[in-house]
Scaffold this active site. Structure first.
Site, PDB file in Angstrom:
ATOM      1  N   ASN A 264       0.871  -1.166   0.000  1.00  0.00           N
ATOM      2  CA  ASN A 264       0.000   0.000   0.000  1.00  0.00           C
ATOM      3  C   ASN A 264       0.914   1.223   0.000  1.00  0.00           C
ATOM      4  O   ASN A 264       1.435   1.609   1.044  1.00  0.00           O
ATOM      5  CB  ASN A 264      -0.889  -0.027   1.258  1.00  0.00           C
ATOM      6  CG  ASN A 264      -1.721   1.224   1.384  1.00  0.00           C
ATOM      7  OD1 ASN A 264      -1.791   2.035   0.457  1.00  0.00           O
ATOM      8  ND2 ASN A 264      -2.366   1.402   2.539  1.00  0.00           N
ATOM      9  N   TRP A 265       1.094   1.791  -1.181  1.00  0.00           N
ATOM     10  CA  TRP A 265       2.032   2.917  -1.285  1.00  0.00           C
ATOM     11  C   TRP A 265       1.444   4.223  -0.765  1.00  0.00           C
ATOM     12  O   TRP A 265       2.124   5.226  -0.710  1.00  0.00           O
ATOM     13  CB  TRP A 265       2.466   3.079  -2.749  1.00  0.00           C
ATOM     14  CG  TRP A 265       3.524   2.098  -3.155  1.00  0.00           C
ATOM     15  CD1 TRP A 265       4.133   1.161  -2.368  1.00  0.00           C
ATOM     16  CD2 TRP A 265       4.119   1.956  -4.456  1.00  0.00           C
ATOM     17  NE1 TRP A 265       5.064   0.459  -3.086  1.00  0.00           N
ATOM     18  CE2 TRP A 265       5.070   0.920  -4.380  1.00  0.00           C
ATOM     19  CE3 TRP A 265       3.927   2.608  -5.677  1.00  0.00           C
ATOM     20  CZ2 TRP A 265       5.834   0.532  -5.480  1.00  0.00           C
ATOM     21  CZ3 TRP A 265       4.686   2.207  -6.772  1.00  0.00           C
ATOM     22  CH2 TRP A 265       5.634   1.188  -6.671  1.00  0.00           C
ATOM     23  N   LYS A 266       0.167   4.238  -0.458  1.00  0.00           N
ATOM     24  CA  LYS A 266      -0.497   5.463  -0.003  1.00  0.00           C
ATOM     25  C   LYS A 266      -0.192   6.589  -1.008  1.00  0.00           C
ATOM     26  O   LYS A 266      -0.061   6.312  -2.190  1.00  0.00           O
ATOM     27  CB  LYS A 266      -0.067   5.788   1.425  1.00  0.00           C
ATOM     28  CG  LYS A 266      -0.250   4.566   2.345  1.00  0.00           C
ATOM     29  CD  LYS A 266      -0.161   4.849   3.796  1.00  0.00           C
ATOM     30  CE  LYS A 266      -0.419   3.568   4.572  1.00  0.00           C
ATOM     31  NZ  LYS A 266      -0.413   3.729   6.007  1.00  0.00           N
TER      32      LYS A 266
ATOM     33  N   HIS B 107      -9.760   1.352   4.226  1.00  0.00           N
ATOM     34  CA  HIS B 107      -8.528   1.582   4.999  1.00  0.00           C
ATOM     35  C   HIS B 107      -8.814   2.600   6.114  1.00  0.00           C
ATOM     36  O   HIS B 107      -9.618   3.519   5.929  1.00  0.00           O
ATOM     37  CB  HIS B 107      -7.428   2.098   4.063  1.00  0.00           C
ATOM     38  CG  HIS B 107      -6.096   2.127   4.733  1.00  0.00           C
ATOM     39  ND1 HIS B 107      -5.710   3.158   5.557  1.00  0.00           N
ATOM     40  CD2 HIS B 107      -5.078   1.230   4.742  1.00  0.00           C
ATOM     41  CE1 HIS B 107      -4.495   2.896   6.032  1.00  0.00           C
ATOM     42  NE2 HIS B 107      -4.094   1.721   5.556  1.00  0.00           N
TER      43      HIS B 107
ATOM     44  N   SER C  52       2.957  -1.650  10.347  1.00  0.00           N
ATOM     45  CA  SER C  52       4.409  -1.673  10.604  1.00  0.00           C
ATOM     46  C   SER C  52       5.051  -3.030  10.338  1.00  0.00           C
ATOM     47  O   SER C  52       6.001  -3.415  11.025  1.00  0.00           O
ATOM     48  CB  SER C  52       4.714  -1.208  12.036  1.00  0.00           C
ATOM     49  OG  SER C  52       4.232   0.100  12.245  1.00  0.00           O
TER      50      SER C  52
ATOM     51  N   GLU D 151      -5.920  -4.533  10.417  1.00  0.00           N
ATOM     52  CA  GLU D 151      -4.978  -3.433  10.597  1.00  0.00           C
ATOM     53  C   GLU D 151      -5.311  -2.680  11.885  1.00  0.00           C
ATOM     54  O   GLU D 151      -6.099  -1.721  11.857  1.00  0.00           O
ATOM     55  CB  GLU D 151      -5.061  -2.472   9.410  1.00  0.00           C
ATOM     56  CG  GLU D 151      -4.638  -3.088   8.103  1.00  0.00           C
ATOM     57  CD  GLU D 151      -3.919  -2.096   7.195  1.00  0.00           C
ATOM     58  OE1 GLU D 151      -2.884  -2.455   6.654  1.00  0.00           O
ATOM     59  OE2 GLU D 151      -4.391  -0.955   7.060  1.00  0.00           O
TER      60      GLU D 151
END
Ligand code: PGA
Length: 256
Positions: free
Chosen positions: A8-10, A94, A216, A166
């Site tokens: 997930n590169w955001k 998300h 993380s 998450e």
């Protein structure tokens, strides 16, 4: 099942940087057997990345989408558009979408249904925040998210859905030193999700749904997290921005 490792590169990496990543990453993952690999870049990089992953083991995903196929929704991208550009996956719900863009479970449910109707596999994110955890509300919060986000979904459709656990307190928000959940705490969350899927659907569905961990995950902790019995992969933010570290995580995947 193969573990799913998704990046997930955001809101990071424009076209050129994204292509450089893919060129480097492809070489590093040549002999990978066990992971299903998905990269979710920004909307603007999807097209370029699609071209650069042809004949590779990498699949394409988006980070969000609207639930309508077209219409007057300025600034949005539809399921049809994601399919058109070559996406197979889409991250939905998300915690950053929930927190900064006020997405709620009802809206996310519409998106899950729209994704399925258009042949996209959702990566549906659920998880409690720190306050909810401190107040022992984890189970209640996660079950409520699942109950509503998966409303009107049948067992057959569940075969296309991945759940990402998450815990919001474990998400790095770009800080490489941020602490992940311990493998034991993560496993507990995953078990809770699997038990609830069993209640909502049946034991086969619960067993066969991939439940991946996000928050993380990095090369230092990936192996331990991915070796837990109920963890079927990872959704990786910060550590997926570097080709070497993402490749290390991919190499930690195994068959579940
Ligand atoms: P992180 O992000 O790996 O940087 O914690 C994960 C996510 O938000 O999906």
């Amino acid at each position: 099942m193969r573990q799913l490792i998704a990046a997930n590169w955001k809101m990071n990496k424009a076209g050129k940087e994204a292509i450089q990543f893919i060129d480097e990453f492809k070489k590093l993952i040549k002999n990978i057997k066990y992971a299903e690999i998905v990269i979710c870049p920004s909307f603007t990089a999807l097209n370029e990345i699609k071209k650069s992953i042809i004949n590779s083991k990498i699949k394409l995903g988006a980070q969000n989408m609207h639930f309508e196929n077209s219409g007057a929704f300025t600034g949005e991208a539809s399921p049809l558009m994601l399919k058109d550009v070559g996406c197979e996956y889409v991250i939905l719900g998300h915690s950053e979408r929930r927190e900064f863009f006020t997405e709620d479970d009802e809206l996310i449910n519409k998106k899950v249904i729209a994704a399925l109707n258009n042949g996209l596999c959702p990566i549906l994110c659920v998880g409690e925040n720190l306050e909810q955890r401190k107040n022992n509300k984890t189970k209640e919060v996660v079950e409520q998210q699942l109950r509503i986000c998966l409303k009107n979904i049948d067992k057959k459709q569940m075969t296309k859905i991945n759940i990402a656990y998450e815990p919001v307190w474990a998400i790095s928000r770009g800080d490489p030193n941020h602490k992940a959940a311990t493998p034991e705490d993560a496993e507990e969350g995953h078990k809770l999700i699997r038990n609830f899927l069993e209640k909502m659907f049946d034991s086969a569905t619960a067993k066969n749904t991939r439940v991946i961990y996000g928050g993380s995950m990095k090369p230092e902790n990936a192996k331990e997290l991915l070796s837990m019995p109920n963890i079927d992969g990872g959704l990786v933010g910060n550590a997926s921005l570097d080709a070497k570290s993402f490749a290390e995580i991919v190499k930690s995947a195994k068959l579940n």
